[in-house]
Design a protein around this motif. Sequence first.
Motif, PDB file in Angstrom:
ATOM      1  N   UNK A 193      -3.160  -1.792   2.348  1.00 20.15           N
ATOM      2  CA  UNK A 193      -4.051  -2.036   3.197  1.00 20.15           C
ATOM      3  C   UNK A 193      -4.052  -3.336   3.820  1.00 20.15           C
ATOM      4  N   UNK A 194      -4.537  -3.337   5.007  1.00 22.13           N
ATOM      5  CA  UNK A 194      -4.812  -4.755   5.820  1.00 22.13           C
ATOM      6  C   UNK A 194      -6.058  -5.157   5.720  1.00 22.13           C
ATOM      7  N   UNK A 195      -6.567  -6.208   5.915  1.00 23.37           N
ATOM      8  CA  UNK A 195      -7.826  -6.894   6.161  1.00 23.37           C
ATOM      9  C   UNK A 195      -7.702  -7.772   7.332  1.00 23.37           C
TER      10      UNK A 195
ATOM     11  N   UNK B 105       4.213   3.116   0.647  1.00 28.98           N
ATOM     12  CA  UNK B 105       4.163   2.725   2.154  1.00 28.98           C
ATOM     13  C   UNK B 105       4.138   1.148   2.381  1.00 28.98           C
ATOM     14  N   UNK B 106       4.491   0.706   3.626  1.00 36.46           N
ATOM     15  CA  UNK B 106       4.382  -0.488   4.241  1.00 36.46           C
ATOM     16  C   UNK B 106       3.658  -0.482   5.407  1.00 36.46           C
ATOM     17  N   UNK B 107       2.324  -1.428   5.497  1.00 35.04           N
ATOM     18  CA  UNK B 107       1.872  -1.564   6.848  1.00 35.04           C
ATOM     19  C   UNK B 107       1.764  -3.052   7.039  1.00 35.04           C
TER      20      UNK B 107
ATOM     21  N   UNK C  54      -5.375   1.217   6.821  1.00 33.42           N
ATOM     22  CA  UNK C  54      -4.375   1.802   5.885  1.00 33.42           C
ATOM     23  C   UNK C  54      -3.711   2.987   6.629  1.00 33.42           C
ATOM     24  N   UNK C  55      -2.681   3.076   6.205  1.00 33.38           N
ATOM     25  CA  UNK C  55      -2.076   4.460   6.758  1.00 33.38           C
ATOM     26  C   UNK C  55      -1.652   5.501   5.636  1.00 33.38           C
ATOM     27  N   UNK C  56      -1.643   6.853   5.726  1.00 33.53           N
ATOM     28  CA  UNK C  56      -1.388   7.895   4.544  1.00 33.53           C
ATOM     29  C   UNK C  56      -0.481   8.878   5.278  1.00 33.53           C
TER      30      UNK C  56
ATOM     31  N   UNK D 185      -0.261  -4.897  17.474  1.00 30.11           N
ATOM     32  CA  UNK D 185       0.459  -3.566  17.049  1.00 30.11           C
ATOM     33  C   UNK D 185       0.711  -3.773  15.697  1.00 30.11           C
ATOM     34  N   UNK D 186       0.931  -2.328  15.015  1.00 24.91           N
ATOM     35  CA  UNK D 186       1.164  -2.209  13.512  1.00 24.91           C
ATOM     36  C   UNK D 186       2.510  -1.785  13.406  1.00 24.91           C
ATOM     37  N   UNK D 187       3.269  -1.929  12.065  1.00 21.98           N
ATOM     38  CA  UNK D 187       4.519  -1.691  11.825  1.00 21.98           C
ATOM     39  C   UNK D 187       4.225  -0.623  10.660  1.00 21.98           C
ATOM     40  N   UNK D 188       4.667   0.502  10.562  1.00 21.11           N
ATOM     41  CA  UNK D 188       3.985   1.765   9.771  1.00 21.11           C
ATOM     42  C   UNK D 188       5.240   2.365   9.144  1.00 21.11           C
TER      43      UNK D 188
END
Length: 306
Positions: free
Chosen positions: A297-299, A187-189, A282-284, A217-220
């Motif tokens: 993950x993103x910090x 997956x990509x975040x 982080x997205x699941x 915003x986030x791109x998931x």
Amino acid sequence: MRTLTLFAAALALLAASRPSSAQLDFDVISFGKIQVDDATLGLGSGWLILVNTGTVPISLTDWQKALHYARFSAPVAGFELKPVFAGPTTLLPGQALGAFDGVLLDQLRLGETFVNAAATQFNLSAPWPNGTTQTLRWSFVLAGRQVSGVTEVEFTSTPTTFGVSGVRTASVPTTASVTSLPSGCTGQLSVRPQALASPFRVAPSSDLPVIGNPCFALDVRVNNVPYVLGMDFAPGTTTVLGCEVKVGLSPAFQRIASPGAIVQRLPIPNDLALVGQHVWLQAAGMSRGGVTTLTNGLELVIGARP
């Protein structure tokens, strides 16, 4: 005593002759003031000159993806300020590129070479507050360096020029950042800007994690399945599906469930207590009640609003 003096002189000579470490650094030459003709319906223009003041080349594809922020002081129908990529792929030390405008070019220094190519794009569309002077606050972040400024925008029925004045600003260490943390899963975040409904005050290009940024915003990307976005003020240390969980499960852990939308809005509150905070995301991806994949993950390090 003479021996010590000679030794000190020798050390100073060695230090002076030792090559300096490679460093990415840059200045931005921007408009201090512009004039906008009230009679027009909109405009698009180059906005700045980017100057490589470091010792290593700057990748202009990286510049195009630089985190950036812009905020206008009054509602307008459309507004955008963003870095763009056009021309050479790298900017060498001592080179400058961007808008070909006299008030900006006057800020170049002896020995700097100008390349006439695009570095930013400024778009504005009416209606706007005719007969007033407004302010535009902006910021760009590249490779841990940040440059910010303020530009006056005069809306007038009798403009005499576009660029009225130019200002040169040196980059400094950034206070806001986004770091991608590989997890080993597919997956990509990533972060992205999300435009507000018109009329809006903040540019749709604002993707810098600073307080008071409603466009963040986030791109998931999790193969178009529903997902859960996790957020925490602590990093993770566990594994799922053989992949690293980058988000902690502390008492502050929060989650947002989504049916699978790629864009996940995440406006940042205008709260000074958040400045300097580290946030892990982080997205699941979920299917049939179980986790199918994790993103990287993103910090985030939350900064002050420019």
